[in-house]
Design a protein around this motif. Structure first.
Motif, PDB file in Angstrom:
ATOM      1  N   TYR A  26     -18.062   6.053 -20.698  1.00 42.09           N
ATOM      2  CA  TYR A  26     -18.072   7.158 -20.176  1.00 42.09           C
ATOM      3  C   TYR A  26     -18.401   8.669 -20.425  1.00 42.09           C
ATOM      4  O   TYR A  26     -18.746   9.080 -20.381  1.00 42.09           O
ATOM      5  CB  TYR A  26     -17.232   7.407 -18.952  1.00 42.09           C
ATOM      6  N   LYS A  84     -12.994   9.034 -15.967  1.00 41.65           N
ATOM      7  CA  LYS A  84     -13.999   9.594 -16.982  1.00 41.65           C
ATOM      8  C   LYS A  84     -14.469   9.333 -18.133  1.00 41.65           C
ATOM      9  O   LYS A  84     -15.321   9.304 -18.749  1.00 41.65           O
ATOM     10  CB  LYS A  84     -14.580  11.023 -16.732  1.00 41.65           C
ATOM     11  N   GLU A 124     -12.621  -3.464 -13.918  1.00 41.71           N
ATOM     12  CA  GLU A 124     -13.081  -2.203 -13.539  1.00 41.71           C
ATOM     13  C   GLU A 124     -14.993  -1.714 -13.582  1.00 41.71           C
ATOM     14  O   GLU A 124     -15.283  -2.610 -14.045  1.00 41.71           O
ATOM     15  CB  GLU A 124     -13.364  -0.809 -15.151  1.00 41.71           C
ATOM     16  N   ASN A 125     -14.233  -0.963 -12.283  1.00 46.76           N
ATOM     17  CA  ASN A 125     -16.341  -1.064 -11.425  1.00 46.76           C
ATOM     18  C   ASN A 125     -17.115   0.012 -12.642  1.00 46.76           C
ATOM     19  O   ASN A 125     -16.851   1.528 -12.916  1.00 46.76           O
ATOM     20  CB  ASN A 125     -16.203  -0.213 -10.435  1.00 46.76           C
ATOM     21  N   TRP A 126     -17.771  -0.621 -13.109  1.00 45.81           N
ATOM     22  CA  TRP A 126     -19.358   1.012 -13.810  1.00 45.81           C
ATOM     23  C   TRP A 126     -20.225   1.197 -13.315  1.00 45.81           C
ATOM     24  O   TRP A 126     -21.367   1.958 -13.192  1.00 45.81           O
ATOM     25  CB  TRP A 126     -19.108  -0.482 -14.934  1.00 45.81           C
ATOM     26  N   GLY A 127     -19.834   0.661 -11.465  1.00 41.43           N
ATOM     27  CA  GLY A 127     -21.614   0.537 -10.932  1.00 41.43           C
ATOM     28  C   GLY A 127     -22.657  -0.512 -11.577  1.00 41.43           C
ATOM     29  O   GLY A 127     -23.306  -1.196 -10.922  1.00 41.43           O
ATOM     30  N   LYS A 128     -23.156   0.709 -12.360  1.00 41.76           N
ATOM     31  CA  LYS A 128     -24.465  -0.194 -12.783  1.00 41.76           C
ATOM     32  C   LYS A 128     -24.252  -1.550 -13.752  1.00 41.76           C
ATOM     33  O   LYS A 128     -23.174  -1.250 -15.082  1.00 41.76           O
ATOM     34  CB  LYS A 128     -25.836   0.861 -12.324  1.00 41.76           C
ATOM     35  N   GLN A 165     -20.860  -9.383 -10.903  1.00 38.37           N
ATOM     36  CA  GLN A 165     -21.441  -8.259  -9.726  1.00 38.37           C
ATOM     37  C   GLN A 165     -21.161  -8.946  -7.986  1.00 38.37           C
ATOM     38  O   GLN A 165     -20.649  -9.721  -7.583  1.00 38.37           O
ATOM     39  CB  GLN A 165     -22.660  -8.757  -9.456  1.00 38.37           C
ATOM     40  N   SER A 176     -23.023  -4.445  -4.828  1.00 41.59           N
ATOM     41  CA  SER A 176     -25.101  -3.593  -5.360  1.00 41.59           C
ATOM     42  C   SER A 176     -23.738  -3.070  -6.733  1.00 41.59           C
ATOM     43  O   SER A 176     -24.807  -2.812  -7.815  1.00 41.59           O
ATOM     44  CB  SER A 176     -25.336  -2.458  -4.857  1.00 41.59           C
ATOM     45  N   SER A 177     -22.458  -3.212  -7.016  1.00 41.13           N
ATOM     46  CA  SER A 177     -21.962  -3.229  -8.615  1.00 41.13           C
ATOM     47  C   SER A 177     -21.683  -4.305  -8.893  1.00 41.13           C
ATOM     48  O   SER A 177     -21.407  -4.896  -8.917  1.00 41.13           O
ATOM     49  CB  SER A 177     -20.528  -1.782  -8.244  1.00 41.13           C
ATOM     50  N   TRP A 178     -21.608  -3.463  -9.900  1.00 43.91           N
ATOM     51  CA  TRP A 178     -20.621  -3.943 -11.677  1.00 43.91           C
ATOM     52  C   TRP A 178     -19.779  -4.069 -11.891  1.00 43.91           C
ATOM     53  O   TRP A 178     -19.488  -3.420 -11.964  1.00 43.91           O
ATOM     54  CB  TRP A 178     -21.781  -4.051 -12.433  1.00 43.91           C
ATOM     55  N   TRP A 179     -18.721  -5.264 -12.262  1.00 43.18           N
ATOM     56  CA  TRP A 179     -17.105  -4.137 -12.481  1.00 43.18           C
ATOM     57  C   TRP A 179     -17.073  -5.833 -13.380  1.00 43.18           C
ATOM     58  O   TRP A 179     -17.488  -6.844 -14.312  1.00 43.18           O
ATOM     59  CB  TRP A 179     -16.452  -5.312 -11.315  1.00 43.18           C
TER      60      TRP A 179
END
Length: 213
Positions: free
Chosen positions: A15, A106, A130-134, A153, A156-159
Motif C-alpha cells: 500500500y 492503507k 487480506e484482500n489485495w483487489g487485483k 482468487q 474478481s478479487s485476489w486474496w
C-alpha cells in the motif's frame, strides 16, 4: 514491495507509495518505537564471542499476533556469521497499537532498522487473510509464494493468505534477514539509499538460500 528509501530502513507492504515511507504527519509505527518504555523486558540475550545482543519484547495488543518469538530469532541468527551481530544494540519484538491497526488499512510496516537496532512489528490478526483487489506484479507474487503465502482468487478479487507457520517464516527469512542486511551494510559502507536497499534484498535472499540448504 519495491521502491526507494525516503526515510529510515523499513520493510513495508504494497500500500505504501514506496517501500520506504516517511509519514511526517501520521506515523504510528515510528511512534511505537519512540515511546518504548525504559524498563522494557529483555527476554533473552544472543551471546557470541564478540557480542551480546538483547532481545526485547513489548506486551502484545489484543488485535495483533506476534509472528516470531525471541527463541525463533535467536535460533535463526545462530546460522549467520557471529560477527554480523557486532555493534547491534538490540532486537525488539513490538506489540502493535490501535493507531497501527487503523493505519494498516492503507499502510503497514513489518520491520525496520534504526540506530543499530532491529524492530519487528506485531501483525494485525485481520491481515492473515487480506484482500489485495487485483493480483500484483509477478515479482511480488513470487516473493510471497517463496515464503509460503497463498494467493487465492474469489470472484474478481485476489486474496493473500498466511498461515501462522508461513507468517513466521516470512518474518524470519525475509523481514529479519533484510533488516540484518542493513546493519551489516551500514557498518562498512555509506551507500546511497537505492544501493543499500539492493544489498539488503540480496542479503536476505542469499542467507535464506544458505540457511535452507
Amino acid at each position: 514491495m519495491s521502491g526507494l528509501k525516503r526515510g529510515s530502513s523499513e520493510r513495508s507492504n504494497r500500500y505504501s507509495e514506496s517501500k520506504y515511507t516517511n509519514w511526517s504527519q501520521y506515523n504510528p509505527f515510528d511512534l511505537e518505537i519512540s515511546t518504548l518504555p525504559d524498563d522494557l523486558k529483555c527476554e533473552i540475550n544472543i551471546e557470541t564471542d564478540t557480542a551480546i545482543v538483547p532481545i526485547y519484547i513489548r506486551d502484545l495488543h489484543t488485535d495483533f499476533i506476534r509472528p516470531v518469538e525471541a527463541e525463533d530469532v535467536k535460533e535463526l541468527l545462530s546460522y549467520v556469521p557471529s560477527d554480523f551481530l557486532n555493534s547491534l544494540h538490540g532486537i525488539y519484538l513490538l506489540g502493535g497499537t490501535s493507531k497501527q491497526l487503523r493505519a494498516s488499512k492503507k499502510h503497514f510496516r513489518y520491520g525496520c532498522y534504526k540506530s543499530r537496532r532491529i524492530y519487528l512489528y506485531a501483525f494485525p490478526r485481520r491481515m492473515l487473510y487480506e484482500n489485495w483487489g487485483k493480483l500484483p506484479k509477478p515479482t511480488i507474487v513470487e516473493e510471497y509464494k517463496r515464503m509460503g503465502a497463498q494467493w487465492k482468487q474469489n470472484n474478481s478479487s485476489w486474496w493473500l493468505k498466511f498461515e501462522r507457520s508461513t507468517l513466521k517464516r516470512f518474518y524470519l527469512f525475509d523481514v529479519l534477514l533484510h533488516e540484518l542486511g542493513h546493519h551489516v551494510d551500514k557498518r562498512v559502507w555509506s551507500r546511497d539509499t537505492e544501493s543499500a536497499e539492493r544489498y539488503a534484498e540480496w542479503f536476505a535472499r542469499e542467507y535464506f538460500r544458505l540457511i535452507s540448504q
